[in-house]
Design an enzyme around this catalytic site. Structure first.
Site, PDB file in Angstrom:
ATOM      1  CD  GLN A 153      -3.195   0.510   2.149  1.00 52.71           C
ATOM      2  OE1 GLN A 153      -3.185  -0.443   2.640  1.00 52.71           O
ATOM      3  NE2 GLN A 153      -4.249   1.476   2.316  1.00 52.71           N
ATOM      4  CB  SER A 182       2.673  -4.927   3.809  1.00 50.29           C
ATOM      5  OG  SER A 182       1.496  -4.638   4.540  1.00 50.29           O
ATOM      6  CG  LEU A 183      -1.611  -5.235  -1.074  1.00 46.28           C
ATOM      7  CD1 LEU A 183      -2.756  -6.228  -0.621  1.00 46.28           C
ATOM      8  CD2 LEU A 183      -1.870  -4.086  -1.546  1.00 46.28           C
ATOM      9  NE  ARG A 236      -3.177  -7.995   4.588  1.00 49.46           N
ATOM     10  CZ  ARG A 236      -2.533  -6.798   4.203  1.00 49.46           C
ATOM     11  NH1 ARG A 236      -2.734  -5.822   3.461  1.00 49.46           N
ATOM     12  NH2 ARG A 236      -1.344  -6.881   5.026  1.00 49.46           N
TER      13      ARG A 236
END
Length: 294
Positions: free
Chosen positions: A10, A89-90, A114
């Site tokens: 992100q 992360s993502l 999520r």
């Protein structure tokens, strides 16, 4: 000579992302349209021609970056031959789909779940994150541990001298003041919806754990270096457990890249919007070749 493919998280989004792929590649066009159906709204309209504010919404941002990254990998065809993959992360979800551990449809559903779970956790618990520059990891950890008026933890170990901390607003403010006193070049709050990769995400972790448990995960075509321990994984049960833990645990990106290099990676290719990961890899080891596809 090993090639590592890496996938951003992100913050890398921009209006217009993925439009060239959609317009010029029939495989991409079909996958984007399938995503619109799965999500129940035309995410492509926001990605290609929306406003920055629309694209910044967590429920839009995360699926958008995931789609751009995964569809790029799918469009590479035989060029996509990774010896190892990782995502920030993502981006770990993008890496898992690209490496065949998750199907496109299941990966998108999990990313959407999520994003919504994280948004809910942010609404429950006002919180934020801050970037800290030019202090050793150990010093940042020590300062975070010394704050006693709320939650604040190290959330992203991005590269040497760049850590993101995460937690409750007052605790972040107190930590930033102390970190500047300790010699940080900068300690500034980020424009994010909440305290990702901290205990503040516990409600989201619990919600996502159910969705992950119900999703089939296969053995990937190559090792996937996961955020929580920076180690390579191919066992589906381990991959699932690490995905659940990821929401409240730090992203160990510096350690991940170092481990990939130690295991033979000589080239890193970033798939997705922006060039953030190429920059971080170069700061971790400037001798390593980096490139990217957008």
């Amino acid at each position: 000579m090993k090639k590592a493919f890496v996938f951003p998280g992100q913050g890398a989004q921009f209006v217009g992302m993925g439009k060239d792929l959609y317009d010029n590649n029939p495989v991409a066009h079909e996958l984007f349209e399938r995503a619109n159906e799965i999500l129940g709204f035309r995410i492509t309209d926001i990605m290609f021609a929306g406003t920055d504010e629309e694209l910044k919404q967590t429920r839009v941002t995360q699926p958008a970056i995931f789609l751009h990254s995964v569809i790029l990998a799918k469009c590479l065809g035989d060029e996509f031959r990774p010896d190892m993959v990782a995502g920030h992360s993502l981006g770990e979800f993008s890496a898992l789909v690209a490496a065949g551990a998750l199907s496109f449809d299941d990966g998108l559903r999990l990313v959407s779940a999520r994003a919504q779970a994280m948004q809910k956790a942010c609404d429950i618990h006002p919180s934020t994150m801050a970037a800290v520059l030019a202090l050793p990891d150990e010093k940042v950890e020590e300062v975070c541990a010394s704050i006693d008026n709320g939650i604040v933890v190290c959330a992203n170990y991005n590269c040497p001298g760049q850590i993101v901390i995460s937690g409750e607003v007052e605790a972040i403010d107190a930590a930033c003041a102390k970190l500047l006193e300790a010699g940080a070049k900068r300690a500034m709050k980020l424009k994010v919806g909440g305290a990702f990769h901290s205990p503040c995400m516990e409600p989201a972790r619990a919600e996502l754990a159910e969705a992950i448990a119900a999703t089939p995960i296969n053995e990937p075509i190559c090792p996937v270096y996961q955020n929580v321990d920076a180690l390579p994984h191919t066992d589906p049960a381990e991959i699932k457990a690490n995905l659940v833990a990821q929401l409240t645990a730090p992203v160990r990106w510096t350690q991940t890249v170092r481990n990939m290099i130690a295991d033979g990676a000589t080239e890193f290719v970033e798939l997705g919007p922006g060039k953030v990961l190429q920059g971080l890899v170069a700061k971790i080891d400037k001798a390593i070749a980096t490139s990217g596809r957008q």
